[in-house]
Write a protein that holds these residues in place. Structure first.
Motif, PDB file in Angstrom:
ATOM      1  N   GLU A  21       0.835  -1.191   0.000  1.00  0.00           N
ATOM      2  CA  GLU A  21       0.000   0.000   0.000  1.00  0.00           C
ATOM      3  C   GLU A  21       0.874   1.246   0.000  1.00  0.00           C
ATOM      4  N   ALA A  22       0.535   2.199  -0.860  1.00  0.00           N
ATOM      5  CA  ALA A  22       1.318   3.431  -0.974  1.00  0.00           C
ATOM      6  C   ALA A  22       0.606   4.579  -0.279  1.00  0.00           C
ATOM      7  N   MET A  23       1.394   5.409   0.373  1.00  0.00           N
ATOM      8  CA  MET A  23       0.906   6.630   0.995  1.00  0.00           C
ATOM      9  C   MET A  23       1.666   7.792   0.368  1.00  0.00           C
ATOM     10  N   VAL A  24       0.941   8.851  -0.041  1.00  0.00           N
ATOM     11  CA  VAL A  24       1.545  10.014  -0.684  1.00  0.00           C
ATOM     12  C   VAL A  24       1.197  11.244   0.143  1.00  0.00           C
ATOM     13  N   ALA A  25       2.219  12.081   0.395  1.00  0.00           N
ATOM     14  CA  ALA A  25       2.029  13.317   1.145  1.00  0.00           C
ATOM     15  C   ALA A  25       3.033  14.342   0.639  1.00  0.00           C
ATOM     16  N   PRO A  26       2.752  15.629   0.824  1.00  0.00           N
ATOM     17  CA  PRO A  26       3.749  16.632   0.450  1.00  0.00           C
ATOM     18  C   PRO A  26       5.060  16.369   1.194  1.00  0.00           C
ATOM     19  N   ALA A  27       6.191  16.541   0.496  1.00  0.00           N
ATOM     20  CA  ALA A  27       7.495  16.205   1.072  1.00  0.00           C
ATOM     21  C   ALA A  27       8.035  17.294   1.978  1.00  0.00           C
ATOM     22  N   GLY A  28       7.541  18.490   1.878  1.00  0.00           N
ATOM     23  CA  GLY A  28       8.076  19.574   2.685  1.00  0.00           C
ATOM     24  C   GLY A  28       9.396  20.060   2.124  1.00  0.00           C
ATOM     25  N   ASP A  29      10.338  20.344   3.010  1.00  0.00           N
ATOM     26  CA  ASP A  29      11.622  20.923   2.603  1.00  0.00           C
ATOM     27  C   ASP A  29      12.712  19.892   2.369  1.00  0.00           C
ATOM     28  N   ASP A  30      12.402  18.605   2.519  1.00  0.00           N
ATOM     29  CA  ASP A  30      13.406  17.561   2.311  1.00  0.00           C
ATOM     30  C   ASP A  30      13.845  17.529   0.850  1.00  0.00           C
ATOM     31  N   ALA A  31      15.138  17.294   0.637  1.00  0.00           N
ATOM     32  CA  ALA A  31      15.643  17.146  -0.733  1.00  0.00           C
ATOM     33  C   ALA A  31      15.076  15.860  -1.326  1.00  0.00           C
ATOM     34  N   PRO A  32      14.622  15.889  -2.580  1.00  0.00           N
ATOM     35  CA  PRO A  32      14.023  14.682  -3.171  1.00  0.00           C
ATOM     36  C   PRO A  32      15.082  13.625  -3.484  1.00  0.00           C
TER      37      PRO A  32
END
Length: 86
Positions: A21-32
Motif C-alpha cells: 500500500e502506498a501513501m503520498v504526502a507533500p514532502a516539505g523541505d526535504d531534498a528529493p
C-alpha cells in the motif's frame, strides 16, 4: 515533480509499506531522492518502462538505490501488451 499544467507540481513523499500500500504526502523541505516529470511518472504507471531506463535517457534523476526502489514499486509482473492490430 515537474508538471507544466501545475496539477502535480512540487515535492511529494511516497512511502510503500510491506503490504504494497502506498501513501503520498507533500514532502516539505526535504531534498528529493528522485526528480521526474509528470510525463515520466505516467510512463512508469503504464508499466512499459523502468525508472532506470528513463534515468539513462535523462528524464529521471536519482541515485541507483532510489531508482531501483522505483523499479521495484512500478515494474509489473508482466510487460503490458496491446493485443489489438490497427
Amino acid at each position: 515533480m515537474h508538471d507544466p499544467l501545475g496539477f502535480a507540481d512540487g515535492s511529494w513523499a511516497v512511502r510503500i509499506d510491506e503490504s504494497g500500500e502506498a501513501m503520498v504526502a507533500p514532502a516539505g523541505d526535504d531534498a528529493p531522492d528522485v526528480e521526474l516529470s509528470v510525463g515520466a511518472l505516467s510512463s512508469l504507471l503504464l508499466g512499459g518502462v523502468r525508472a532506470t531506463e528513463l534515468a539513462a535517457a535523462g528524464t529521471v534523476l536519482g541515485d541507483a538505490e532510489a531508482l531501483a526502489a522505483l523499479d521495484g514499486a512500478f515494474t509489473p509482473e508482466a510487460t503490458p501488451l496491446l493485443d489489438i492490430w490497427y
